[in-house]
Design an enzyme around this catalytic site. Structure first.
Site, PDB file in Angstrom:
ATOM      1  N   ASP A  77      -3.870  -0.560  11.770  1.00 40.48           N
ATOM      2  CA  ASP A  77      -4.725  -1.703  11.420  1.00 40.48           C
ATOM      3  C   ASP A  77      -3.908  -2.947  11.756  1.00 40.48           C
ATOM      4  O   ASP A  77      -2.919  -3.236  11.085  1.00 40.48           O
ATOM      5  CB  ASP A  77      -5.104  -1.683   9.935  1.00 40.48           C
ATOM      6  CG  ASP A  77      -5.949  -2.907   9.534  1.00 40.48           C
ATOM      7  OD1 ASP A  77      -6.267  -3.734  10.431  1.00 40.48           O
ATOM      8  OD2 ASP A  77      -6.292  -3.038   8.343  1.00 40.48           O
ATOM      9  N   LYS A 133      -9.537   5.593   4.076  1.00 43.67           N
ATOM     10  CA  LYS A 133      -8.269   4.899   4.300  1.00 43.67           C
ATOM     11  C   LYS A 133      -7.633   4.655   2.941  1.00 43.67           C
ATOM     12  O   LYS A 133      -8.242   4.037   2.067  1.00 43.67           O
ATOM     13  CB  LYS A 133      -8.466   3.595   5.065  1.00 43.67           C
ATOM     14  CG  LYS A 133      -7.123   3.023   5.525  1.00 43.67           C
ATOM     15  CD  LYS A 133      -7.288   1.899   6.513  1.00 43.67           C
ATOM     16  CE  LYS A 133      -7.518   0.604   5.788  1.00 43.67           C
ATOM     17  NZ  LYS A 133      -6.987  -0.557   6.555  1.00 43.67           N
ATOM     18  N   LYS A 190     -15.836  -1.390   2.380  1.00 40.80           N
ATOM     19  CA  LYS A 190     -15.165  -1.757   1.123  1.00 40.80           C
ATOM     20  C   LYS A 190     -16.243  -2.348   0.224  1.00 40.80           C
ATOM     21  O   LYS A 190     -16.814  -3.399   0.550  1.00 40.80           O
ATOM     22  CB  LYS A 190     -14.115  -2.831   1.386  1.00 40.80           C
ATOM     23  CG  LYS A 190     -12.917  -2.382   2.234  1.00 40.80           C
ATOM     24  CD  LYS A 190     -12.132  -3.609   2.677  1.00 40.80           C
ATOM     25  CE  LYS A 190     -10.804  -3.279   3.318  1.00 40.80           C
ATOM     26  NZ  LYS A 190     -10.233  -4.457   4.029  1.00 40.80           N
ATOM     27  N   ARG A 207      -8.088  -1.143  -1.239  1.00 44.17           N
ATOM     28  CA  ARG A 207      -7.616  -2.502  -0.998  1.00 44.17           C
ATOM     29  C   ARG A 207      -6.115  -2.541  -1.253  1.00 44.17           C
ATOM     30  O   ARG A 207      -5.566  -1.684  -1.938  1.00 44.17           O
ATOM     31  CB  ARG A 207      -8.307  -3.526  -1.916  1.00 44.17           C
ATOM     32  CG  ARG A 207      -9.807  -3.607  -1.833  1.00 44.17           C
ATOM     33  CD  ARG A 207     -10.369  -3.930  -0.466  1.00 44.17           C
ATOM     34  NE  ARG A 207      -9.837  -5.075   0.247  1.00 44.17           N
ATOM     35  CZ  ARG A 207     -10.506  -6.173   0.564  1.00 44.17           C
ATOM     36  NH1 ARG A 207     -11.759  -6.309   0.182  1.00 44.17           N
ATOM     37  NH2 ARG A 207      -9.950  -7.132   1.287  1.00 44.17           N
ATOM     38  N   SER A 208      -5.487  -3.602  -0.745  1.00 49.08           N
ATOM     39  CA  SER A 208      -4.036  -3.682  -0.965  1.00 49.08           C
ATOM     40  C   SER A 208      -3.714  -3.822  -2.452  1.00 49.08           C
ATOM     41  O   SER A 208      -2.723  -3.269  -2.935  1.00 49.08           O
ATOM     42  CB  SER A 208      -3.438  -4.828  -0.161  1.00 49.08           C
ATOM     43  OG  SER A 208      -4.160  -6.019  -0.355  1.00 49.08           O
ATOM     44  N   GLU A 247       0.816  -1.213   0.000  1.00 43.87           N
ATOM     45  CA  GLU A 247       0.000   0.000   0.000  1.00 43.87           C
ATOM     46  C   GLU A 247       0.853   1.268   0.000  1.00 43.87           C
ATOM     47  O   GLU A 247       0.382   2.349   0.346  1.00 43.87           O
ATOM     48  CB  GLU A 247      -0.965  -0.032   1.188  1.00 43.87           C
ATOM     49  CG  GLU A 247      -1.928  -1.215   1.068  1.00 43.87           C
ATOM     50  CD  GLU A 247      -3.016  -1.250   2.118  1.00 43.87           C
ATOM     51  OE1 GLU A 247      -2.859  -0.609   3.180  1.00 43.87           O
ATOM     52  OE2 GLU A 247      -4.026  -1.923   1.878  1.00 43.87           O
TER      53      GLU A 247
HETATM   54  C1  2PG Z   1      -7.377  -3.840   5.162  1.00 44.05           C
HETATM   55  C2  2PG Z   1      -7.098  -3.746   3.672  1.00 44.05           C
HETATM   56  C3  2PG Z   1      -6.845  -2.382   3.152  1.00 44.05           C
HETATM   57  P1  2PG Z   1      -6.597  -5.793   2.152  1.00 44.05           P
HETATM   58  O1  2PG Z   1      -7.109  -4.860   5.800  1.00 44.05           O
HETATM   59  O2  2PG Z   1      -7.948  -2.923   5.708  1.00 44.05           O
HETATM   60  O3  2PG Z   1      -5.878  -1.652   3.823  1.00 44.05           O
HETATM   61  O4  2PG Z   1      -6.152  -4.686   3.247  1.00 44.05           O
HETATM   62  O5  2PG Z   1      -7.057  -5.055   0.961  1.00 44.05           O
HETATM   63  O6  2PG Z   1      -5.366  -6.613   1.913  1.00 44.05           O
HETATM   64  O7  2PG Z   1      -7.698  -6.585   2.784  1.00 44.05           O
HETATM   65 MG    MG Z   2      -8.203  -3.905   7.639  1.00 44.77          MG
END
Ligand code: 2PG
Ligand code: MG
Length: 381
Positions: free
Chosen positions: A214, A358, A307, A336-337, A178
């Site tokens: 987080d 975020k 999300k 998302r990552s 990220e």
């Molecule tokens: C999280 C997300 C975004 P990922 O855990 O909040 O930062 O990570 O998209 O890998 O779920």
């Molecule tokens: Mg998270």
């Protein structure tokens, strides 16, 4: 995905996907991966969307559920659903001469207040190789103007980099999924670097900024224990550890400090420090209305991460947002990552009246969201 309306308007939107996914979130792709998602789109989704009315969001999203027929979009993939739902909303916005945020706007939202920036400065967990177990070390700034929040968060990012170079002069450093720094530090050392950078940036720029985390704790929770490299904690131990960190370091924002099934631990933490700290549920709720309803009943958190691709449609996302808002919870719209150089997240944040957004701070796919937020900020003045 591209949607073309009868009037010739084209809208193109892509869906992101995550590395640290919640157990209950929509599957990004069906079994068989991207080729199967594309096949499923042409076979199941396209015929149902052709002829649909883009002004009828509920109808379009119902067609997506119908095309899939499973709970978690396992047949067409949550990302096909997400892209189709968002592209339809974008097409509606373009065709009616509005911005996407206006099409999504919740009651009372006028596009004049902007989310706090929750910006990623240092990566760990699944988003980094060789970093701390905590997944994200965040700069949280709730200045009223997005340019000020972004500026101070970027300054924190830069100061974190400087401090890492000072502490680890011979170490090769890099950036994680990220855009935050990656360094071989333990959780507490990394947090100290972040806290120092926040203090310095706040003094330099006179803009509020505080540390956030987080933990993505489900990722290091096994057999009822939180397993760190240097310690193993049971639930009580984890509640104590997190509380101590929050108080000692003035943490403003704590996301997923416990496993995604541990509503009780969330509720204990929220009862003890929730008046001072944003306790944010991500994997525990996965943007699902029913899971949030349970969280509200148990007073598990005071905030929820939103999300779109965790549930796959805007209709489902907005139902969750409305429940949160109606219950006095703050929402945080999140990237998302694995993300794309697109700006729609800024519109989701502004349109849903999110308390925060975020996002990452560096890298084209991260900057695209910040730039869109800046544009919305300017358009509102
Ligand atoms: C999280 C997300 C975004 P990922 O855990 O909040 O930062 O990570 O998209 O890998 O779920
Ligand atoms: Mg998270």
């Amino acid at each position: 995905m591209e949607i073309r309306t009868a009037g010739g308007t084209r809208a193109r939107v892509g869906a992101p996907s995550g590395a640290s996914t919640g157990a209950t979130e929509a599957r990004a792709f069906p079994e068989g991966g991207v080729p199967e998602a594309i096949r499923a789109f042409h076979e199941r989704v396209e015929p149902r969307l052709v002829g649909a009315d883009i002004a009828d969001r509920a109808g379009i999203d119902a067609r997506l559920h119908d095309a899939d027929g499973t709970e978690g979009f396992s047949r067409i993939g949550g990302n096909v659903a997400t892209a189709a739902s968002l592209a339809s909303a974008e097409a509606l916005a373009k065709e009616t001469g509005r911005a996407l945020w206006q099409v999504l706007a919740r009651p009372g939202v006028d596009g004049r207040s902007f989310p706090a920036i929750v910006g990623n400065c240092l990566n760990g967990g699944r988003h980094a190789i060789g970093g701390p177990e905590f997944q994200e070390f965040l700069a949280v700034s709730d200045a009223p103007r997005p340019e000020d929040s972004i500026r101070v968060a970027l300054r924190v990012h830069a100061l974190v980099g400087e401090e890492l170079k000072r502490r680890l002069p011979k170490q090769a450093l890099g950036r994680g999924d990220e855009g935050g720094w990656v360094a071989p530090l333990g959780n507490v050392d990394a947090l100290e670097v972040l806290v120092g950078a926040c203090d310095k940036a706040r003094d330099e720029l006179s803009v509020p900024v505080r540390p956030g985390l987080d933990l993505a704790a489900s990722e290091f929770y096994r057999d009822g224990k939180y397993r760190y490299r240097d310690q193993t904690l049971d639930e009580d131990g984890q509640v104590g550890f997190v509380t101590k960190l929050a108080e000692r370091y003035g943490i403003a924002y704590l996301e997923d400090p416990f496993d995604e099934t541990s509503y009780g631990a969330f509720a204990r933490l929220t009862a003890s420090i929730g008046s001072r700290v944003q306790i944010v549920g991500d994997d525990i709720f996965t943007t699902h209305r029913d899971r949030l309803a349970r969280g509200i009943e148990l007073r598990a958190t005071n905030s929820i991460l939103i999300k779109v691709n965790q549930v796959g449609t805007l209709t489902d996302t907005l139902a969750t947002v409305d429940l949160a808002r109606g219950s006095g919870l703050r929402t945080v719209s999140s990237h998302r990552s694995g993300d794309l150089p697109e700006g729609w997240l800024a519109h989701v944040a502004v349109g849903t009246g999110a308390w925060g957004i975020k996002c990452g701070l560096l890298g084209g796919e991260r900057v695209a969201k910040l730039n869109e937020l800046l544009r919305l900020g300017r358009a509102a003045r």
